[in-house]
Scaffold this motif. Sequence first.
Motif, PDB file in Angstrom:
ATOM      1  N   ASP A   1       0.854  -1.182   0.000  1.00 35.88           N
ATOM      2  CA  ASP A   1       0.000   0.000   0.000  1.00 35.88           C
ATOM      3  C   ASP A   1       0.897   1.241   0.000  1.00 35.88           C
ATOM      4  OD1 ASP A   1      -2.401   1.384  -0.066  1.00 35.88           O
ATOM      5  OD2 ASP A   1      -2.582   1.446   2.109  1.00 35.88           O
ATOM      6  N   ASP A   2       0.868   2.050   1.077  1.00 39.87           N
ATOM      7  CA  ASP A   2       1.714   3.240   1.105  1.00 39.87           C
ATOM      8  C   ASP A   2       2.879   3.090   2.075  1.00 39.87           C
ATOM      9  OD1 ASP A   2       0.283   3.270   3.434  1.00 39.87           O
ATOM     10  OD2 ASP A   2      -0.396   5.354   3.267  1.00 39.87           O
ATOM     11  N   ARG A   3       3.224   1.861   2.396  1.00 40.23           N
ATOM     12  CA  ARG A   3       4.349   1.608   3.294  1.00 40.23           C
ATOM     13  C   ARG A   3       5.466   0.881   2.543  1.00 40.23           C
ATOM     14  NH1 ARG A   3       0.170   1.866   7.060  1.00 40.23           N
ATOM     15  NH2 ARG A   3       0.773   2.814   9.061  1.00 40.23           N
ATOM     16  N   LEU A   4       6.685   1.294   2.831  1.00 40.80           N
ATOM     17  CA  LEU A   4       7.840   0.753   2.131  1.00 40.80           C
ATOM     18  C   LEU A   4       8.677  -0.113   3.058  1.00 40.80           C
ATOM     19  CD1 LEU A   4       9.007   3.958   0.202  1.00 40.80           C
ATOM     20  CD2 LEU A   4       7.537   2.108  -0.632  1.00 40.80           C
ATOM     21  N   ARG A   5       9.397  -1.044   2.448  1.00 43.35           N
ATOM     22  CA  ARG A   5      10.391  -1.845   3.153  1.00 43.35           C
ATOM     23  C   ARG A   5      11.772  -1.485   2.625  1.00 43.35           C
ATOM     24  NH1 ARG A   5       7.793  -6.127   5.623  1.00 43.35           N
ATOM     25  NH2 ARG A   5       9.675  -6.250   6.894  1.00 43.35           N
ATOM     26  N   VAL A   6      12.802  -1.930   3.332  1.00 38.91           N
ATOM     27  CA  VAL A   6      14.158  -1.448   3.046  1.00 38.91           C
ATOM     28  C   VAL A   6      14.901  -2.312   2.038  1.00 38.91           C
ATOM     29  CG1 VAL A   6      16.436  -1.000   4.066  1.00 38.91           C
ATOM     30  CG2 VAL A   6      14.353  -0.388   5.321  1.00 38.91           C
ATOM     31  N   ARG A   7      14.861  -3.632   2.237  1.00 38.44           N
ATOM     32  CA  ARG A   7      15.748  -4.520   1.480  1.00 38.44           C
ATOM     33  C   ARG A   7      15.063  -5.807   1.065  1.00 38.44           C
ATOM     34  NH1 ARG A   7      16.787  -9.411   3.202  1.00 38.44           N
ATOM     35  NH2 ARG A   7      18.102  -8.996   5.005  1.00 38.44           N
ATOM     36  N   TYR A   8      15.403  -6.258  -0.159  1.00 35.83           N
ATOM     37  CA  TYR A   8      14.955  -7.562  -0.660  1.00 35.83           C
ATOM     38  C   TYR A   8      16.194  -8.365  -1.028  1.00 35.83           C
ATOM     39  CZ  TYR A   8      13.031 -11.066  -3.867  1.00 35.83           C
ATOM     40  OH  TYR A   8      12.699 -12.247  -4.491  1.00 35.83           O
ATOM     41  N   ARG A   9      16.208  -9.631  -0.610  1.00 35.42           N
ATOM     42  CA  ARG A   9      17.261 -10.540  -1.070  1.00 35.42           C
ATOM     43  C   ARG A   9      16.768 -11.970  -0.955  1.00 35.42           C
ATOM     44  NH1 ARG A   9      21.988 -13.468   0.642  1.00 35.42           N
ATOM     45  NH2 ARG A   9      23.445 -13.545  -1.129  1.00 35.42           N
ATOM     46  N   GLU A  10      16.824 -12.681  -2.067  1.00 32.22           N
ATOM     47  CA  GLU A  10      16.462 -14.097  -2.120  1.00 32.22           C
ATOM     48  C   GLU A  10      15.108 -14.357  -1.487  1.00 32.22           C
ATOM     49  OE1 GLU A  10      19.682 -16.251  -0.371  1.00 32.22           O
ATOM     50  OE2 GLU A  10      21.032 -15.925  -2.092  1.00 32.22           O
ATOM     51  N   GLY A  11      14.138 -13.513  -1.827  1.00 34.60           N
ATOM     52  CA  GLY A  11      12.778 -13.697  -1.339  1.00 34.60           C
ATOM     53  C   GLY A  11      12.523 -13.181   0.052  1.00 34.60           C
ATOM     54  N   HIS A  12      13.543 -12.670   0.703  1.00 34.28           N
ATOM     55  CA  HIS A  12      13.414 -12.203   2.083  1.00 34.28           C
ATOM     56  C   HIS A  12      13.355 -10.682   2.117  1.00 34.28           C
ATOM     57  CE1 HIS A  12      14.786 -11.186   6.208  1.00 34.28           C
ATOM     58  NE2 HIS A  12      14.097 -12.260   6.542  1.00 34.28           N
ATOM     59  N   ILE A  13      12.349 -10.146   2.833  1.00 36.88           N
ATOM     60  CA  ILE A  13      12.159  -8.705   2.956  1.00 36.88           C
ATOM     61  C   ILE A  13      12.569  -8.279   4.357  1.00 36.88           C
ATOM     62  CG2 ILE A  13      10.512  -6.817   2.691  1.00 36.88           C
ATOM     63  CD1 ILE A  13      10.817  -8.582   0.212  1.00 36.88           C
ATOM     64  N   GLN A  14      13.241  -7.133   4.455  1.00 34.28           N
ATOM     65  CA  GLN A  14      13.642  -6.663   5.786  1.00 34.28           C
ATOM     66  C   GLN A  14      13.446  -5.174   5.938  1.00 34.28           C
ATOM     67  OE1 GLN A  14      17.099  -8.268   7.796  1.00 34.28           O
ATOM     68  NE2 GLN A  14      17.824  -6.210   8.282  1.00 34.28           N
ATOM     69  N   GLY A  15      13.003  -4.779   7.137  1.00 32.45           N
ATOM     70  CA  GLY A  15      13.049  -3.391   7.569  1.00 32.45           C
ATOM     71  C   GLY A  15      11.877  -2.537   7.141  1.00 32.45           C
TER      72      GLY A  15
END
Length: 677
Positions: free
Chosen positions: A453-467
């Motif tokens: 929606d209107d919220r962001l995450r920091v990092r994507y790697r190998e299917g894993h989202i963080q932050g």
Amino acid sequence: MMTNRLIHEKSPYLLQHATNPVDWYPWGEEAFSIARATNKPIFLSIGYSTCHWCHVLAHESFEDEETARMLNERFVSIKVDREERPDIDQIYMTAAQLMNGQGGWPLSVFLSPDQTPFYIGTYFPKTPQFNRPSFRQVILQLSEHYRTDPEKIKRVGNEIIQALTDVTSANTTGQLNETLIHDTFDQAMRQFDVQNGGFGEAPKFPSPSLLTFLLDYYRFAEDETALQMVIRTLTAMRDGGITDQIGFGLCRYTVDERWDIPHFEKMLYDNALFATLCIETYQVSGRERFKQYAEEVFTYIERDLLSPDGAFYSAEDADSEGREGTFYTFTYDELLDVLGEDALFPRFYQATPQGNFDGRNVFRRTDQSVQQFADDNGRTVQKTLFQLEQERQTLLHVRSQRVRPFRDDKILTAWNALMISAYAKAGRVFDDHHYTDVALRALTFLETHLMDDDRLRVRYREGHIQGNGFLDDYSFLTEAYLELHQTTQQTVYIQQALRLTDRMIQDFGDEQGSFFFTSVENETLLVRPKDIYDGVKPAGNSTAVLNLIRLSQLTGRTDYRERAQHVFSALALEVESQPTGFASLLSAYVRTWLEPKELIVLTDSLETIEPFLADLHKRRLPELSLLVGKKETLLKVAPFIADYRLIDSQPTAYLCQDFQCERPTTNLSELLHQIIE
């Protein structure tokens, strides 16, 4: 092979340390609970995967069994990837600068279990040298101080907390003015390296914020000196060793003032900002070479940093085969073997038998004229350029067979947004749909994987989202949406920019005027950091302000303009004390002095006015906002056009200043002349 807890992480930097004998923890409550329970201090090591001196410290100390034993007995050790946790890095880097007057990576922080620092350094050698104690000496002395003098540890920690609090919550207001704009230019001239381009002495970093300010100042004051400073710097960087002359792409910095010998790591953000600057300098100067410089960056990006899914990887290391620069450099004998004795490339790019980097050659063409070189070799310029290009491709092929430097393949929202902006701008200015398509594909990846929606995450790697997203994520991606709107004139991108901006104001806003780096939903840290200084990247606050100004022009929302003015007021006293440290913020401020204009073109078909748009996009007009399309579509984002009408069913343009419009016209060629004169 034994592993530690970092083996379960996804950060490439943390995984590089997963086989260390050090008993590493990732940042989290588990580590702090252990520290409290055992009354051990914390050793916090902050770095990133492509950091040369981080590798040196790791090899000398973290991979050493005896050093690891000493560390494990006395400390709880935490590893942090600064690119995934810039909030943590920012707090302790600020503390380092307050304590020592400088900082850098690796950042070595010694904390109490409540996260309060009591000692901070950077790289410590294995044995005492460079006027530095050894790493073992540091950990032995600090663990003893922590055990025997807890009151001093507490006193030092309290002093640092107070200093950090003062920095992040300074309750001051002031007023920016036109004089400060000129003062900033004067300071930039004093800092400018006339002989080599760029600013200051060694080590020499790119200064994208300051160079962009100079382009804006040139537009504002019509001072040719400002433009020439930009041209001199970009040319020197492209010709120097900071640019990979074989494979293209910009390195992070040079260790000398001449741009000759780089620190070889390549960062996505540096290349995005350099490409953007080259595109805008091409717009201002009309010189084809700046278009070429940007296209060379994109060649590198698409070859080496573009993921199969269309997003951009983060960086490439300086080291390979255990040495810095091995991948990028050649010995003179290697050049003779590959290219032969009649080759032009080694001579033009100033290779020598003794080399200029540990017996190897970093290529650069500083102060070389192709015309003069061709004349000296009895050739035409055309034949010279052809042979140089053939030999470059030969060396690129040979180099590609070598062991490559490590590539950090995590995908960061903020850095991807910077590159999306660069590609979107290239698509528009160069009138090349390929670049627009690359930008759109990367944006689709971010929207699919790193946006909810209107919220962001920091990092994507190998299917894993963080932050949870930081201010940079929101401000840089909003800017990317605005660039894509400018290129495509699709109002959906303004709508997305509005949604992110409203979320940013709600979650990051400070009642004192500026924005925090972390949202209200982020983890509570020692202090809530703010990012206000423009360095190798624009500060999140600066980009947010510029977005607010642009959105206010596009939509008529005066509350955005007022919010931008609050940031100017909140930071005014800081800006006055160090103007060039706020170059991006001052760029935004300059644009408020450029008599902002709004151009609205009502048309039932974009195709009918494509020639007009192509000519308009060739110019750098930072004061001009542009809305093009059907009235019913534009009304969704710009209600102030309610009374605008087509004339005789033809494309009709309204040129306005502060929403006071001139008589509408269907003569677009005459209007273009009026705008650019």
